[in-house]
Design a protein around this motif. Structure first.
Motif, mmCIF file in Angstrom:
data_model
loop_
_atom_site.group_PDB
_atom_site.id
_atom_site.type_symbol
_atom_site.label_atom_id
_atom_site.label_comp_id
_atom_site.label_asym_id
_atom_site.label_seq_id
_atom_site.Cartn_x
_atom_site.Cartn_y
_atom_site.Cartn_z
ATOM 1 N N ASN A 13 0.820 -1.205 0.000
ATOM 2 C CA ASN A 13 0.000 0.000 0.000
ATOM 3 C C ASN A 13 0.857 1.260 0.000
ATOM 4 O O ASN A 13 0.559 2.233 -0.697
ATOM 5 N N ALA A 14 1.929 1.274 0.799
ATOM 6 C CA ALA A 14 2.804 2.443 0.867
ATOM 7 C C ALA A 14 3.474 2.708 -0.469
ATOM 8 O O ALA A 14 3.566 3.851 -0.928
ATOM 9 N N MET A 15 3.954 1.664 -1.136
ATOM 10 C CA MET A 15 4.596 1.843 -2.444
ATOM 11 C C MET A 15 3.609 2.355 -3.483
ATOM 12 O O MET A 15 3.948 3.195 -4.327
ATOM 13 N N ASN A 16 2.395 1.851 -3.429
ATOM 14 C CA ASN A 16 1.387 2.321 -4.376
ATOM 15 C C ASN A 16 1.140 3.819 -4.218
ATOM 16 O O ASN A 16 0.955 4.541 -5.200
ATOM 17 N N ALA A 17 1.117 4.304 -2.950
ATOM 18 C CA ALA A 17 0.912 5.732 -2.713
ATOM 19 C C ALA A 17 2.036 6.559 -3.314
ATOM 20 O O ALA A 17 1.806 7.586 -3.948
ATOM 21 N N ILE A 18 3.278 6.122 -3.144
ATOM 22 C CA ILE A 18 4.421 6.863 -3.684
ATOM 23 C C ILE A 18 4.438 6.794 -5.198
ATOM 24 O O ILE A 18 4.682 7.793 -5.887
ATOM 25 N N LEU A 19 4.173 5.616 -5.758
ATOM 26 C CA LEU A 19 4.178 5.472 -7.220
ATOM 27 C C LEU A 19 3.090 6.310 -7.860
ATOM 28 O O LEU A 19 3.250 6.803 -8.982
ATOM 29 N N TYR A 20 1.971 6.508 -7.143
ATOM 30 C CA TYR A 20 0.918 7.379 -7.676
ATOM 31 C C TYR A 20 1.451 8.795 -7.867
ATOM 32 O O TYR A 20 1.228 9.424 -8.894
ATOM 33 N N LEU A 21 2.186 9.332 -6.861
ATOM 34 C CA LEU A 21 2.743 10.676 -6.975
ATOM 35 C C LEU A 21 3.786 10.752 -8.082
ATOM 36 O O LEU A 21 3.841 11.716 -8.840
ATOM 37 N N VAL A 22 4.621 9.715 -8.195
ATOM 38 C CA VAL A 22 5.659 9.694 -9.235
ATOM 39 C C VAL A 22 5.025 9.718 -10.614
ATOM 40 O O VAL A 22 5.436 10.458 -11.509
ATOM 41 N N LYS A 75 -3.093 9.621 2.294
ATOM 42 C CA LYS A 75 -3.682 10.857 1.793
ATOM 43 C C LYS A 75 -3.068 11.248 0.465
ATOM 44 O O LYS A 75 -3.746 11.762 -0.429
ATOM 45 N N ALA A 76 -1.765 11.011 0.304
ATOM 46 C CA ALA A 76 -1.112 11.300 -0.967
ATOM 47 C C ALA A 76 -1.689 10.447 -2.078
ATOM 48 O O ALA A 76 -1.782 10.870 -3.228
ATOM 49 N N ARG A 77 -2.099 9.214 -1.739
ATOM 50 C CA ARG A 77 -2.640 8.315 -2.770
ATOM 51 C C ARG A 77 -4.084 8.658 -3.112
ATOM 52 O O ARG A 77 -4.487 8.615 -4.266
ATOM 53 N N GLU A 103 8.158 16.665 -5.633
ATOM 54 C CA GLU A 103 8.433 17.106 -4.267
ATOM 55 C C GLU A 103 7.631 16.302 -3.252
ATOM 56 O O GLU A 103 8.165 15.880 -2.224
ATOM 57 N N LYS A 104 6.360 16.066 -3.565
ATOM 58 C CA LYS A 104 5.539 15.259 -2.662
ATOM 59 C C LYS A 104 6.043 13.820 -2.624
ATOM 60 O O LYS A 104 6.034 13.170 -1.578
ATOM 61 N N ALA A 105 6.478 13.316 -3.794
ATOM 62 C CA ALA A 105 7.012 11.959 -3.831
ATOM 63 C C ALA A 105 8.243 11.850 -2.941
ATOM 64 O O ALA A 105 8.422 10.882 -2.205
ATOM 65 N N HIS A 106 9.120 12.885 -3.006
ATOM 66 C CA HIS A 106 10.326 12.886 -2.187
ATOM 67 C C HIS A 106 9.974 12.875 -0.699
ATOM 68 O O HIS A 106 10.575 12.127 0.094
ATOM 69 N N GLU A 107 8.987 13.710 -0.307
ATOM 70 C CA GLU A 107 8.585 13.769 1.095
ATOM 71 C C GLU A 107 8.004 12.441 1.562
ATOM 72 O O GLU A 107 8.284 11.975 2.667
ATOM 73 N N ASN A 108 7.239 11.794 0.695
ATOM 74 C CA ASN A 108 6.633 10.527 1.096
ATOM 75 C C ASN A 108 7.617 9.375 1.079
ATOM 76 O O ASN A 108 7.429 8.388 1.788
ATOM 77 N N ILE A 109 8.674 9.475 0.258
ATOM 78 C CA ILE A 109 9.749 8.480 0.342
ATOM 79 C C ILE A 109 10.424 8.583 1.714
ATOM 80 O O ILE A 109 10.774 7.575 2.335
ATOM 81 N N LYS A 110 10.583 9.813 2.213
ATOM 82 C CA LYS A 110 11.156 10.000 3.553
ATOM 83 C C LYS A 110 10.238 9.386 4.612
ATOM 84 O O LYS A 110 10.708 8.755 5.562
ATOM 85 N N ARG A 111 8.918 9.593 4.435
ATOM 86 C CA ARG A 111 7.982 8.977 5.386
ATOM 87 C C ARG A 111 8.082 7.453 5.325
ATOM 88 O O ARG A 111 8.051 6.774 6.350
ATOM 89 N N PHE A 112 8.174 6.930 4.103
ATOM 90 C CA PHE A 112 8.294 5.491 3.913
ATOM 91 C C PHE A 112 9.539 4.956 4.620
ATOM 92 O O PHE A 112 9.509 3.895 5.258
ATOM 93 N N SER A 113 10.661 5.715 4.518
ATOM 94 C CA SER A 113 11.905 5.295 5.171
ATOM 95 C C SER A 113 11.747 5.292 6.685
ATOM 96 O O SER A 113 12.245 4.392 7.374
#
Length: 517
Positions: free
Chosen positions: A326-335, A383-385, A341-351
């Motif tokens: 689910n987390a990867m899907n949210a980031i890939l949606y932004l990408v 929320k990003a997704r 910028e949002k993708a970068h912030e959510n990659i940090k959240r993912f980390s």
């Protein structure tokens, strides 16, 4: 030609000079301040009519003239300089009026844009038919510093409004708002076909910041450069005719001249490789994390207590890949939507999420503070997704001990279930509330959503396998068996007075745990 005469009363007319007859024809008497004329064949008779743009300069009062300049007037003249229809009054001192002709299907429509200076620069779009009747009035929901016409990629007319604070908004020829973008103030504008392909580019100069921007047809794919010029009120732009790429743009601003290259960015497609590497890196990181966790589990002592803890850790770690997808899907949606910028912030959240999993891999418990931080990062990813589909809040009652140890992911699992099966089906106004309050011997956690409800979610076949809740139920049993402490979860379906679903509430009660694991 038209004369506006400034503060003078005469002449304020349109004139036509017939060369072969050496005669001058004047439009009907009017005291409206003329700023410009637009010629077009409005009624299809093969001869151009004249539309006037002007200003309510407030020099000639209504008591002195029928067509005064305390208002704007929609005036259209035929080729004989007679009114095509009776002028239409648009009240408002100091306002400006700009006419345009719209091709609408097989017919035509007249529009006038009025900049309302009395109301801080707001604009209105007036639509009227060829008989001089107003058919629609729409207000532009922003202050307007400048505006101009362009065309979308299908060749349809669009109108762009801009100011230095809010950016720019695009409206279609029916006066409907299409898009808003905050790409600076588009003050001075020219339209040219730079590449000779029949597609019209738009060149916009921002005199406040000395920036030139070039847009593809339809105001797409902006490219810009800062020139740091002094503020000027005009610029000259032309293109060098050439079949080579990139195109060359000649630009004259004040006393400075520039020669710019304009063409596709050859490194653009490298972005896709960059995103692919990010995705591969996340997959590799997840696999490495799983292997590291498994090694940690194998080192645990073979005692009854360690066996029970190992059972709990293994059980909890079954949730990790469930959440990772689910987390990867949210980031890939932004990408995929170029929101880097949002993708970068959510990659940090993912980390941060995976770091929290690594640090607590050998412990079934963690503090309430750590659990809420983990859950907050997860919900921001969701929320990003899902965009504006839902919002969330976390509220703590007075006296809650943030360092109290609670089962790992107990809040996140139920929050995830609420988002995935309750709120993901909503387009907007979804709400997830997490309320935490103390009990005499522990803690109460309430997780409430205003989603579609469990019955509707089951009918929608939203992808629920019940795995997460089944794991949590088994976790509660092991927790009670080993620690001799009660933990329970009560799931309630919410309804309004008419029996319609209002969402779901989960109430979790946890006995205080004194022992540190």
């Amino acid at each position: 030609f038209g004369l506006g005469s400034g503060f003078s009363l005469y002449p304020r007319n349109v004139f036509a000079y017939y060369i072969d007859q050496d005669s001058l024809v004047r439009s009907p008497e009017s005291f409206y301040r003329i700023n410009g004329i637009l010629q077009a064949d409005i009624n299809g008779d093969g001869k151009k009519e004249i539309m006037l743009s002007g200003q309510a300069a407030a020099n000639v009062s209504p008591s002195l003239a029928k067509y005064h300049d305390y208002s704007n007037w929609i005036m259209v003249l035929d080729h004989k300089l007679e009114f095509l229809f009776k002028p239409i009054e648009i009240p408002g001192r100091t306002n400006f009026l700009f006419p345009m002709l719209i091709e609408k299907g097989e017919g035509k429509e007249l529009k006038s844009i009025v900049l309302d200076k009395q109301n801080n620069g707001n604009a209105k779009i007036y639509s009227f038919n060829l008989g001089g009747q107003v058919t629609e009035i729409k207000e532009v929901g922003m202050k307007v510093g400048s505006f101009f016409n362009s065309y979308d990629r299908k060749g349809k007319l669009i109108i762009i409004f801009s100011n230095s604070l809010d950016g720019s908004s695009i409206y279609d020829y029916t006066s409907n708002k299409l898009k808003h973008f905050s790409k600076g103030y588009l003050g001075l504008v020219k339209h040219l076909d730079f590449e000779g392909d029949g597609s019209i580019e738009t060149v916009a100069y921002n005199p406040l910041q000395g920036e030139i921007q070039v847009f593809r047809q339809g105001m797409k794919n902006p490219a810009g450069i800062e020139l740091n010029n002094p503020i000027v009120n005009s610029f000259i732009v032309s293109t060098k005719e050439s079949t080579t790429s990139p195109a060359q743009i000649s630009l004259q601003i004040g006393q400075d001249h520039y020669l710019l290259n304009y063409g596709p960015n050859p490194a653009y497609y490298l972005n896709f490789l960059y995103f692919l590497l990010i995705y591969a890196g996340m997959i590799g990181f997840a696999v490495a994390t799983r292997k590291a966790q498994q090694k940690q589990f194998q080192r645990r002592l073979d005692t009854e207590k360690k066996i029970t803890e190992l059972q709990l850790s293994l059980l909890k770690n079954q949730l990790d890949p469930h959440f990772t997808i689910n987390a990867m899907n949210a980031i890939l949606y932004l990408v995929s939507h170029n929101e880097n910028e949002k993708a970068h912030e959510n990659i940090k959240r993912f980390s941060r999420l995976y770091r929290a999993l690594l640090l607590s891999a050998d412990a079934p418990l963690r503090s309430l503070r750590e659990e809420l931080d983990f859950c907050r990062d997860y919900l921001e990813l969701e929320k990003a997704r899902f965009g504006d589909a839902f919002s969330f809040s976390i509220e703590l009652a007075e006296g809650v001990d943030m360092e109290q140890q609670i089962p790992k992911m107990i809040i996140q699992t139920h929050a995830e279930n609420a988002v995935k099966h309750g709120l993901s089906g909503k387009e907007k106004d979804g709400l997830l509330k997490i309320n935490i309050s103390p009990l005499p011997d522990g803690l109460q956690i309430s997780i409430t959503d205003n989603g579609v409800g469990r019955k509707q979610a089951a009918e929608n076949k939203s992808g629920s396998t019940g795995k997460g809740l089944a794991i949590m139920k088994e976790f509660y049993n092991l927790y009670k068996k080993y620690y001799k402490k009660d933990i329970s979860a009560d799931i309630q379906d919410l309804f309004d007075e008419e029996g319609r679903p209002l969402g779901t509430r989960v109430i979790i009660r946890i006995s205080r745990h004194e022992e540190s694991i």
